[in-house]
Write a protein that holds these residues in place. Structure first.
Motif, PDB file in Angstrom:
ATOM      1  N   PHE A 186     -69.401 -12.210 -14.526  1.00 50.70           N
ATOM      2  CA  PHE A 186     -69.726 -11.972 -15.791  1.00 50.70           C
ATOM      3  C   PHE A 186     -69.905 -13.550 -16.641  1.00 50.70           C
ATOM      4  O   PHE A 186     -69.654 -14.560 -15.943  1.00 50.70           O
ATOM      5  CB  PHE A 186     -68.288 -11.293 -16.532  1.00 50.70           C
ATOM      6  CG  PHE A 186     -68.694 -11.003 -18.005  1.00 50.70           C
ATOM      7  CD1 PHE A 186     -69.324  -9.679 -18.248  1.00 50.70           C
ATOM      8  CD2 PHE A 186     -68.205 -11.746 -19.043  1.00 50.70           C
ATOM      9  CE1 PHE A 186     -69.354  -9.437 -19.596  1.00 50.70           C
ATOM     10  CE2 PHE A 186     -68.213 -11.277 -20.284  1.00 50.70           C
ATOM     11  CZ  PHE A 186     -69.032 -10.128 -20.715  1.00 50.70           C
ATOM     12  N   THR A 187     -70.529 -13.583 -17.822  1.00 49.31           N
ATOM     13  CA  THR A 187     -70.793 -14.809 -18.464  1.00 49.31           C
ATOM     14  C   THR A 187     -70.189 -14.699 -19.816  1.00 49.31           C
ATOM     15  O   THR A 187     -70.542 -13.621 -20.395  1.00 49.31           O
ATOM     16  CB  THR A 187     -72.285 -15.214 -18.169  1.00 49.31           C
ATOM     17  OG1 THR A 187     -72.734 -15.274 -16.950  1.00 49.31           O
ATOM     18  CG2 THR A 187     -72.451 -16.443 -19.024  1.00 49.31           C
ATOM     19  N   ALA A 188     -69.501 -15.553 -20.452  1.00 52.43           N
ATOM     20  CA  ALA A 188     -69.161 -15.941 -21.643  1.00 52.43           C
ATOM     21  C   ALA A 188     -69.211 -16.894 -22.288  1.00 52.43           C
ATOM     22  O   ALA A 188     -68.889 -17.991 -21.521  1.00 52.43           O
ATOM     23  CB  ALA A 188     -67.820 -15.250 -21.605  1.00 52.43           C
ATOM     24  N   GLY A 189     -69.089 -17.300 -23.452  1.00 56.71           N
ATOM     25  CA  GLY A 189     -68.852 -18.441 -24.468  1.00 56.71           C
ATOM     26  C   GLY A 189     -67.598 -18.606 -25.094  1.00 56.71           C
ATOM     27  O   GLY A 189     -66.961 -17.524 -25.200  1.00 56.71           O
ATOM     28  N   VAL A 190     -67.287 -19.775 -25.839  1.00 54.34           N
ATOM     29  CA  VAL A 190     -66.277 -19.834 -26.800  1.00 54.34           C
ATOM     30  C   VAL A 190     -66.245 -19.599 -27.922  1.00 54.34           C
ATOM     31  O   VAL A 190     -67.545 -20.217 -28.377  1.00 54.34           O
ATOM     32  CB  VAL A 190     -65.554 -21.257 -26.257  1.00 54.34           C
ATOM     33  CG1 VAL A 190     -64.260 -21.275 -27.298  1.00 54.34           C
ATOM     34  CG2 VAL A 190     -64.987 -21.284 -24.883  1.00 54.34           C
ATOM     35  N   SER A 191     -65.651 -18.827 -28.654  1.00 56.33           N
ATOM     36  CA  SER A 191     -65.944 -18.523 -30.040  1.00 56.33           C
ATOM     37  C   SER A 191     -64.713 -18.883 -30.974  1.00 56.33           C
ATOM     38  O   SER A 191     -63.723 -19.323 -30.507  1.00 56.33           O
ATOM     39  CB  SER A 191     -66.332 -17.191 -30.552  1.00 56.33           C
ATOM     40  OG  SER A 191     -67.340 -16.699 -29.810  1.00 56.33           O
ATOM     41  N   ILE A 192     -64.829 -19.507 -32.340  1.00 59.14           N
ATOM     42  CA  ILE A 192     -64.047 -19.562 -33.182  1.00 59.14           C
ATOM     43  C   ILE A 192     -63.921 -18.539 -34.015  1.00 59.14           C
ATOM     44  O   ILE A 192     -64.824 -17.914 -34.371  1.00 59.14           O
ATOM     45  CB  ILE A 192     -64.151 -21.009 -33.967  1.00 59.14           C
ATOM     46  CG1 ILE A 192     -64.499 -22.342 -33.030  1.00 59.14           C
ATOM     47  CG2 ILE A 192     -63.452 -21.210 -35.087  1.00 59.14           C
ATOM     48  CD1 ILE A 192     -65.172 -23.346 -33.940  1.00 59.14           C
ATOM     49  N   TYR A 193     -62.438 -18.272 -34.676  1.00 58.39           N
ATOM     50  CA  TYR A 193     -62.336 -17.215 -35.693  1.00 58.39           C
ATOM     51  C   TYR A 193     -61.419 -17.562 -36.593  1.00 58.39           C
ATOM     52  O   TYR A 193     -60.587 -18.596 -36.250  1.00 58.39           O
ATOM     53  CB  TYR A 193     -62.066 -15.450 -35.082  1.00 58.39           C
ATOM     54  CG  TYR A 193     -60.802 -15.708 -34.193  1.00 58.39           C
ATOM     55  CD1 TYR A 193     -59.607 -15.212 -34.810  1.00 58.39           C
ATOM     56  CD2 TYR A 193     -60.854 -16.196 -32.659  1.00 58.39           C
ATOM     57  CE1 TYR A 193     -58.368 -15.254 -33.940  1.00 58.39           C
ATOM     58  CE2 TYR A 193     -59.570 -16.107 -32.150  1.00 58.39           C
ATOM     59  CZ  TYR A 193     -58.601 -15.861 -32.767  1.00 58.39           C
ATOM     60  OH  TYR A 193     -57.427 -15.619 -31.994  1.00 58.39           O
ATOM     61  N   ALA A 211     -52.426 -21.417 -39.144  1.00 63.17           N
ATOM     62  CA  ALA A 211     -53.197 -22.299 -38.648  1.00 63.17           C
ATOM     63  C   ALA A 211     -54.445 -21.781 -39.418  1.00 63.17           C
ATOM     64  O   ALA A 211     -54.613 -20.938 -40.126  1.00 63.17           O
ATOM     65  CB  ALA A 211     -53.584 -21.862 -37.153  1.00 63.17           C
ATOM     66  N   ALA A 212     -55.564 -22.762 -39.377  1.00 58.26           N
ATOM     67  CA  ALA A 212     -56.890 -22.647 -39.941  1.00 58.26           C
ATOM     68  C   ALA A 212     -57.764 -21.712 -39.224  1.00 58.26           C
ATOM     69  O   ALA A 212     -58.531 -20.930 -39.701  1.00 58.26           O
ATOM     70  CB  ALA A 212     -57.566 -23.900 -40.352  1.00 58.26           C
ATOM     71  N   ALA A 213     -57.615 -21.764 -37.883  1.00 62.16           N
ATOM     72  CA  ALA A 213     -58.439 -20.950 -37.061  1.00 62.16           C
ATOM     73  C   ALA A 213     -58.103 -20.648 -35.734  1.00 62.16           C
ATOM     74  O   ALA A 213     -56.862 -21.224 -35.282  1.00 62.16           O
ATOM     75  CB  ALA A 213     -59.831 -21.953 -36.743  1.00 62.16           C
ATOM     76  N   GLY A 214     -58.626 -19.855 -34.792  1.00 60.13           N
ATOM     77  CA  GLY A 214     -58.429 -19.683 -33.445  1.00 60.13           C
ATOM     78  C   GLY A 214     -59.377 -19.578 -32.681  1.00 60.13           C
ATOM     79  O   GLY A 214     -60.557 -19.467 -33.191  1.00 60.13           O
ATOM     80  N   SER A 215     -59.240 -19.784 -31.311  1.00 59.78           N
ATOM     81  CA  SER A 215     -60.437 -19.834 -30.381  1.00 59.78           C
ATOM     82  C   SER A 215     -60.110 -19.082 -29.084  1.00 59.78           C
ATOM     83  O   SER A 215     -58.991 -19.284 -28.574  1.00 59.78           O
ATOM     84  CB  SER A 215     -60.800 -21.361 -29.957  1.00 59.78           C
ATOM     85  OG  SER A 215     -61.907 -21.164 -29.124  1.00 59.78           O
ATOM     86  N   SER A 216     -60.869 -18.098 -28.716  1.00 56.66           N
ATOM     87  CA  SER A 216     -60.984 -17.593 -27.363  1.00 56.66           C
ATOM     88  C   SER A 216     -62.375 -17.464 -26.809  1.00 56.66           C
ATOM     89  O   SER A 216     -63.445 -17.426 -27.552  1.00 56.66           O
ATOM     90  CB  SER A 216     -60.091 -16.517 -27.406  1.00 56.66           C
ATOM     91  OG  SER A 216     -60.211 -15.546 -28.251  1.00 56.66           O
TER      92      SER A 216
END
Length: 320
Positions: A160-167, A234-239
């Motif tokens: 599989f292929t995935a990138g990292v995102s901020i939310y 927190a201001a943001a999360g990432s996964s």
């Protein structure tokens, strides 16, 4: 769970022709190149051919056991998670499909993500399958913080292929669009993931440019990180993008979070296998090639709404 490629949005990969996929499978076959949960049950015939087309390609130890023990952090929807006591998600469904070709049961064992490779090295598991990014550091056993050898590396069968995102909290993005916008702010991540590594690296960049560092708070699983963000800690999360997108869609009925900016660092997820277990690695590669060719793979990624990350070939150690 993603590693370093150039920053870009992940786009849907073009499909190879079915004839080409079948040819790849044929070539592979000719070269012979905690919690117990999700299982792909097979028949009990003593005839190996009845168990699965690739049963004889497996190591004798696994043939005798009829089980591939999987280490996984089963708290990362939609890739793997529990619902009503049942393990489900992209990885368990793919494991079921691979199990049918291999003629064995995939048995998922729950553990924290940052212990999976050590569990693999100690032979607690046969493989690790947990949205784990294939990258050179993990292939070589290099610690991402020190850049020094920390243990034996692993091989990956990329699926599989995935990138990292901020939310962020919905309606409270604090003008965050890129990692540069996080300088001086706090971000929550899952410990040991590439989001964690990326946050630490970006924090150093902030400091070098004369800005305040990013405060990075890491948790044992992604759900804990989301809870912290939801509570205003927190201001943001990432996964990884599929996980962040799923949280945005489902948490609080879609009212808790929002994605900000674009995905970065697109990279492959891989099934991790010990380097001295090439027989198992190659059998998994062949099984993946088969389910790509017969269309079962496409059905599974479509079911979980992640077709943009689909691969068209079964590759070993494709991470950079």
């Amino acid at each position: 769970m993603t590693a370093s490629f150039t920053r870009r949005r992940v786009t849907t990969k073009s499909r190879t022709a079915a004839v080409g996929a079948v040819a790849i499978v044929g070539a592979l076959l000719l070269t012979g190149c905690g919690d117990q949960t999700n299982k792909a049950k097979q028949g009990n015939s003593s005839n190996a051919a009845d168990k699965g087309p690739l049963f004889s390609k497996l190591p004798q130890k696994i043939q005798d056991a009829g089980v591939i023990k999987v280490g996984s952090d089963i708290n990362y929807p939609p890739v793997e998670f529990k619902k009503n006591g049942k393990v489900m998600g992209l990885d368990p469904d793919l494991a079921n499909a691979l199990g049918k070709e291999l003629g064995v049961t995939f048995e998922f064992n729950n553990a924290t993500f940052d212990t999976l490779l050590s569990g693999l090295r100690s032979q607690r598991y046969d493989i690790a399958m947990s949205a784990m990014t294939d990258n050179k550091g993990r292939q070589d056993g290099v610690d991402p913080d020190t850049g020094k050898k920390a243990g034996e590396g692993v091989d990956f069968v990329d699926y599989f292929t995935a990138g990292v995102s901020i939310y962020t909290k919905k309606g409270a993005d604090q003008s965050i669009k890129t990692w540069d916008d996080l300088c001086g702010k706090k971000i929550v991540v899952q410990r040991g993931t590439v989001s964690h590594d990326l946050a630490k690296a970006e924090s150093k960049k902030c400091e070098k440019s004369g800005k305040r560092k990013i405060a990075v708070e890491a948790f044992g699983n992604d759900t804990e990180a989301q809870t912290r963000l939801r509570g205003g800690g927190a201001a943001a999360g990432s996964s990884d993008f599929p996980v962040a997108a799923y949280a945005v869609k489902t948490s609080g009925g879609g009212k808790d979070f929002q994605l900000v900016g674009e995905q970065v660092d697109a990279a492959p997820y891989g099934i991790a296998v010990s380097k001295d277990n090439t027989e198992l690695r190659d059998a998994l590669q062949q099984a993946l090639a088969l389910i790509i060719a017969n269309g079962e793979y496409d059905k599974i990624v479509a079911k979980w709404g992640v077709k943009d990350g689909a691969v068209t070939k079964a590759i070993i150690n494709g991470g950079k």
